[in-house]
Design a protein around this motif. Structure first.
Motif, PDB file in Angstrom:
ATOM      1  N   LEU A 172       0.827  -1.193   0.000  1.00  6.25           N
ATOM      2  CA  LEU A 172       0.000   0.000   0.000  1.00  6.25           C
ATOM      3  C   LEU A 172       0.870   1.255   0.000  1.00  6.25           C
ATOM      4  CD1 LEU A 172      -2.759  -1.007   2.567  1.00  6.25           C
ATOM      5  CD2 LEU A 172      -2.878  -1.075   0.073  1.00  6.25           C
ATOM      6  N   SER A 173       0.314   2.336  -0.515  1.00  4.68           N
ATOM      7  CA  SER A 173       1.031   3.611  -0.582  1.00  4.68           C
ATOM      8  C   SER A 173       0.005   4.725  -0.438  1.00  4.68           C
ATOM      9  CB  SER A 173       1.754   3.741  -1.924  1.00  4.68           C
ATOM     10  OG  SER A 173       0.811   3.995  -2.962  1.00  4.68           O
ATOM     11  N   SER A 220      -2.805   4.579  -2.903  1.00  3.04           N
ATOM     12  CA  SER A 220      -3.720   3.432  -2.932  1.00  3.04           C
ATOM     13  C   SER A 220      -5.168   3.892  -2.877  1.00  3.04           C
ATOM     14  CB  SER A 220      -3.432   2.500  -1.761  1.00  3.04           C
ATOM     15  OG  SER A 220      -2.135   1.946  -1.850  1.00  3.04           O
ATOM     16  N   ILE A 227      -7.167  -0.754  -0.723  1.00  5.40           N
ATOM     17  CA  ILE A 227      -6.968  -0.866   0.717  1.00  5.40           C
ATOM     18  C   ILE A 227      -7.878  -1.944   1.292  1.00  5.40           C
ATOM     19  CG2 ILE A 227      -7.283   0.331   2.915  1.00  5.40           C
ATOM     20  CD1 ILE A 227      -6.422   2.912   1.424  1.00  5.40           C
ATOM     21  N   VAL A 232      -0.692   4.612   4.195  1.00  2.94           N
ATOM     22  CA  VAL A 232      -1.577   5.220   3.190  1.00  2.94           C
ATOM     23  C   VAL A 232      -1.790   6.713   3.427  1.00  2.94           C
ATOM     24  CG1 VAL A 232      -2.718   3.024   2.761  1.00  2.94           C
ATOM     25  CG2 VAL A 232      -3.701   4.596   4.435  1.00  2.94           C
TER      26      VAL A 232
END
Length: 232
Positions: A3-4, A7, A12, A53
């Protein structure tokens, strides 16, 4: 899946599903957490995901509307207090079906500085968890709004008195929490909170008597008195 901050809500949620644990879901139920839509992730895990996130208000409504426990908590953790609207706050409050969600969004609503509007509004609401949010917000405000005058906190004592007779467990405990946090805030708040607690102990309502006695136990303790005396 990694995840970033980029995202999406769908990505998620997909990631959350891969981390689910039926064993953890069973354990959550023992703590009064509503588990019908739970995946079984702890708050520690969710906080870690939230750091990855980051805050992004554009996706929080989709996370919330998924009705998944973990996605809703993550929505609250990654919402922007400055972008949250009163209508969104009211919608989320109405959707809360557990003390855990109620207390989490209460923190967010105070960070968004909705306390003056939503505390009296939610306290008057007959829905159990909406009313709980009102008193959880008072408890949070007493601790975190250090720059606000004590008079703001004291102005909510009548709400505590008015709803101390609510026998519902999750409301009763939140009203008690709010009274104790006000009383521990400062020496100026301590006296009025103790006076109200003493008044409640003489009530003919069981919930009010419990709130008063439990609050007095902490507010009159040597630890609290010593700390407040040191502040003077």
């Amino acid at each position: 899946m990694t995840l970033s901050p980029a995202s999406t809500a769908s990505e998620i949620i997909e990631h959350l599903r891969t981390l689910g644990s039926e064993e953890n879901v069973a354990g959550m139920a023992r703590f009064g957490i509503v588990t019908q839509t739970a995946l079984g992730l702890s708050n520690v895990e969710l906080r870690r995901i939230a750091r990855h996130v980051r805050v992004d208000h554009s996706r929080v409504m989709e996370l919330w509307q998924s009705d998944i426990r973990e996605a809703r908590l993550l929505a609250a953790f990654t919402a922007s207090p400055s972008a949250l609207t009163l209508e969104e706050a009211r919608e989320w409050a109405g959707d809360c079906n557990s003390w855990e969600l109620a207390d989490t969004v209460a923190d967010l609503f105070v960070a968004a500085r909705f306390e003056r509007t939503l505390i009296p509004e939610f306290a008057a609401d007959e829905r159990e968890f909406v009313r709980r949010i009102a008193f959880a917000m008072i408890a949070t405000a007493a601790v975190h709004l250090k720059k606000e005058p004590d008079s703001l906190l004291l102005s909510w004592l009548p709400l505590i008195e008015a709803h101390a007779g609510d026998e519902r467990n999750f409301v009763k405990k939140a009203v008690n929490w709010a009274l104790r946090q006000i009383g521990k805030r400062s020496s100026a708040c301590h006296g009025p909170a103790v006076m109200l607690a003493e008044k409640l102990t003489a009530s003919d309502r069981g919930a009010a008597r419990w709130i008063g006695k439990d609050a007095l136990r902490e507010l009159q303790s040597d630890r609290v008195r010593s700390r407040l005396g040191a502040q003077a």
